[in-house]
Write a protein that holds these residues in place. Structure first.
Motif, PDB file in Angstrom:
ATOM      1  N   ILE A  14      32.993 -62.347  38.382  1.00 34.66           N
ATOM      2  CA  ILE A  14      31.935 -62.024  39.329  1.00 34.66           C
ATOM      3  C   ILE A  14      30.880 -61.219  38.583  1.00 34.66           C
ATOM      4  CG2 ILE A  14      31.342 -60.735  41.396  1.00 34.66           C
ATOM      5  CD1 ILE A  14      34.035 -61.483  42.529  1.00 34.66           C
ATOM      6  N   GLU A  15      29.658 -61.704  38.614  1.00 35.13           N
ATOM      7  CA  GLU A  15      28.545 -61.065  37.916  1.00 35.13           C
ATOM      8  C   GLU A  15      27.565 -60.507  38.937  1.00 35.13           C
ATOM      9  OE1 GLU A  15      28.202 -60.831  34.642  1.00 35.13           O
ATOM     10  OE2 GLU A  15      29.760 -62.212  33.983  1.00 35.13           O
ATOM     11  N   CYS A  16      27.078 -59.334  38.680  1.00 35.52           N
ATOM     12  CA  CYS A  16      26.035 -58.739  39.500  1.00 35.52           C
ATOM     13  C   CYS A  16      24.705 -59.050  38.813  1.00 35.52           C
ATOM     14  CB  CYS A  16      26.238 -57.238  39.616  1.00 35.52           C
ATOM     15  SG  CYS A  16      24.930 -56.427  40.548  1.00 35.52           S
ATOM     16  N   PRO A  17      23.840 -59.837  39.438  1.00 35.37           N
ATOM     17  CA  PRO A  17      22.598 -60.271  38.796  1.00 35.37           C
ATOM     18  C   PRO A  17      21.691 -59.134  38.321  1.00 35.37           C
ATOM     19  CG  PRO A  17      22.962 -61.503  40.804  1.00 35.37           C
ATOM     20  CD  PRO A  17      23.986 -60.404  40.771  1.00 35.37           C
ATOM     21  N   GLU A  18      21.766 -57.979  38.971  1.00 29.85           N
ATOM     22  CA  GLU A  18      20.887 -56.869  38.596  1.00 29.85           C
ATOM     23  C   GLU A  18      21.480 -55.964  37.523  1.00 29.85           C
ATOM     24  OE1 GLU A  18      19.892 -54.958  42.249  1.00 29.85           O
ATOM     25  OE2 GLU A  18      18.760 -56.666  42.973  1.00 29.85           O
ATOM     26  N   ARG A  19      22.749 -56.127  37.230  1.00 31.47           N
ATOM     27  CA  ARG A  19      23.409 -55.293  36.227  1.00 31.47           C
ATOM     28  C   ARG A  19      22.897 -55.670  34.841  1.00 31.47           C
ATOM     29  NH1 ARG A  19      29.207 -56.320  34.452  1.00 31.47           N
ATOM     30  NH2 ARG A  19      29.422 -54.774  32.831  1.00 31.47           N
ATOM     31  N   PRO A  20      22.621 -54.691  33.999  1.00 31.39           N
ATOM     32  CA  PRO A  20      22.127 -55.019  32.651  1.00 31.39           C
ATOM     33  C   PRO A  20      23.134 -55.823  31.847  1.00 31.39           C
ATOM     34  CG  PRO A  20      21.775 -52.697  33.115  1.00 31.39           C
ATOM     35  CD  PRO A  20      22.642 -53.245  34.218  1.00 31.39           C
ATOM     36  N   LEU A  21      22.682 -56.914  31.288  1.00 30.66           N
ATOM     37  CA  LEU A  21      23.505 -57.703  30.386  1.00 30.66           C
ATOM     38  C   LEU A  21      23.274 -57.188  28.963  1.00 30.66           C
ATOM     39  CD1 LEU A  21      24.778 -61.000  30.716  1.00 30.66           C
ATOM     40  CD2 LEU A  21      23.304 -60.904  28.736  1.00 30.66           C
ATOM     41  N   CYS A  22      22.032 -56.830  28.682  1.00 30.18           N
ATOM     42  CA  CYS A  22      21.664 -56.223  27.393  1.00 30.18           C
ATOM     43  C   CYS A  22      21.295 -54.766  27.676  1.00 30.18           C
ATOM     44  CB  CYS A  22      20.476 -56.956  26.770  1.00 30.18           C
ATOM     45  SG  CYS A  22      19.848 -56.180  25.262  1.00 30.18           S
ATOM     46  N   CYS A  24      20.721 -52.373  25.458  1.00 28.05           N
ATOM     47  CA  CYS A  24      19.709 -51.835  24.540  1.00 28.05           C
ATOM     48  C   CYS A  24      18.294 -51.956  25.120  1.00 28.05           C
ATOM     49  CB  CYS A  24      19.763 -52.545  23.190  1.00 28.05           C
ATOM     50  SG  CYS A  24      21.269 -52.235  22.255  1.00 28.05           S
ATOM     51  N   PHE A  25      18.028 -53.082  25.776  1.00 30.34           N
ATOM     52  CA  PHE A  25      16.686 -53.330  26.299  1.00 30.34           C
ATOM     53  C   PHE A  25      16.637 -53.399  27.816  1.00 30.34           C
ATOM     54  CE2 PHE A  25      16.586 -54.869  21.930  1.00 30.34           C
ATOM     55  CZ  PHE A  25      15.489 -54.168  21.451  1.00 30.34           C
ATOM     56  N   GLY A  26      17.778 -53.141  28.472  1.00 33.85           N
ATOM     57  CA  GLY A  26      17.814 -53.109  29.932  1.00 33.85           C
ATOM     58  C   GLY A  26      17.491 -54.436  30.589  1.00 33.85           C
ATOM     59  N   VAL A  27      17.908 -55.535  29.969  1.00 36.72           N
ATOM     60  CA  VAL A  27      17.632 -56.864  30.508  1.00 36.72           C
ATOM     61  C   VAL A  27      18.830 -57.290  31.361  1.00 36.72           C
ATOM     62  CG1 VAL A  27      17.011 -59.243  29.970  1.00 36.72           C
ATOM     63  CG2 VAL A  27      16.260 -57.396  28.463  1.00 36.72           C
ATOM     64  N   GLU A  31      17.644 -61.840  34.750  1.00 37.38           N
ATOM     65  CA  GLU A  31      16.484 -62.053  33.871  1.00 37.38           C
ATOM     66  C   GLU A  31      16.829 -63.000  32.729  1.00 37.38           C
ATOM     67  OE1 GLU A  31      13.841 -58.129  33.631  1.00 37.38           O
ATOM     68  OE2 GLU A  31      15.990 -57.718  33.418  1.00 37.38           O
ATOM     69  N   VAL A  32      18.025 -62.841  32.153  1.00 38.10           N
ATOM     70  CA  VAL A  32      18.437 -63.715  31.057  1.00 38.10           C
ATOM     71  C   VAL A  32      18.597 -65.145  31.563  1.00 38.10           C
ATOM     72  CG1 VAL A  32      20.275 -64.249  29.403  1.00 38.10           C
ATOM     73  CG2 VAL A  32      19.514 -61.888  29.699  1.00 38.10           C
ATOM     74  N   GLN A  33      19.261 -65.304  32.710  1.00 42.55           N
ATOM     75  CA  GLN A  33      19.465 -66.641  33.268  1.00 42.55           C
ATOM     76  C   GLN A  33      18.124 -67.325  33.539  1.00 42.55           C
ATOM     77  OE1 GLN A  33      22.583 -68.017  33.624  1.00 42.55           O
ATOM     78  NE2 GLN A  33      21.478 -69.907  34.014  1.00 42.55           N
ATOM     79  N   GLY A  55      18.446 -58.280  20.960  1.00 38.19           N
ATOM     80  CA  GLY A  55      17.718 -57.830  19.781  1.00 38.19           C
ATOM     81  C   GLY A  55      18.115 -56.458  19.271  1.00 38.19           C
ATOM     82  N   GLY A  56      19.099 -55.834  19.896  1.00 36.22           N
ATOM     83  CA  GLY A  56      19.517 -54.491  19.482  1.00 36.22           C
ATOM     84  C   GLY A  56      20.845 -54.521  18.749  1.00 36.22           C
ATOM     85  N   CYS A  57      21.855 -53.975  19.390  1.00 33.44           N
ATOM     86  CA  CYS A  57      23.165 -53.789  18.749  1.00 33.44           C
ATOM     87  C   CYS A  57      23.983 -55.071  18.632  1.00 33.44           C
ATOM     88  CB  CYS A  57      23.971 -52.735  19.507  1.00 33.44           C
ATOM     89  SG  CYS A  57      24.612 -53.287  21.101  1.00 33.44           S
ATOM     90  N   THR A  58      23.631 -56.122  19.307  1.00 34.78           N
ATOM     91  CA  THR A  58      24.264 -57.452  19.342  1.00 34.78           C
ATOM     92  C   THR A  58      25.555 -57.506  20.168  1.00 34.78           C
ATOM     93  OG1 THR A  58      25.616 -57.354  17.311  1.00 34.78           O
ATOM     94  CG2 THR A  58      23.298 -58.028  17.066  1.00 34.78           C
TER      95      THR A  58
END
Length: 87
Positions: A14-22, A24-27, A31-33, A55-58
């Motif tokens: 279960i994924e929360c669409p608003e939760r940061p996936l990245c 480092c950049f708060g994406v 947003e990624v999808q 683009g940050g820590c990977t």
């Protein structure tokens, strides 16, 4: 806590669409999808170039790759390139 978008089940999770996936950049996941779908992306590098995620820590690269794979499968199913049986 009230979310503007509901949680969705993806790949057994279960994924929360608003939760940061990245982080480092708060994406966010959403947003990624959206970036993948709107730009027809097929690589982590492409995602990073468009929205910065990865683009940050990977640490998020495995999640980005999973989303890329899920998007590719969904597109193949949509276009009939993959035969799907619910049996």
């Amino acid at each position: 806590m009230e979310l503007s978008q509901p949680a969705v089940r993806l790949g057994g999770r279960i994924e929360c669409p608003e939760r940061p996936l990245c982080h480092c950049f708060g994406v966010s996941h959403a947003e990624v999808q959206e970036t993948i779908e709107q730009n027809d992306l097929v690589s982590v590098r492409g995602i990073t170039q468009v929205c910065g995620a990865g683009g940050g820590c990977t640490a998020c690269h495995r999640h980005l790759k999973r989303l890329l794979n899920e998007n590719a499968v969904a597109k193949r199913l949509q276009h009939g390139s993959i035969a799907y049986s619910a049996e």
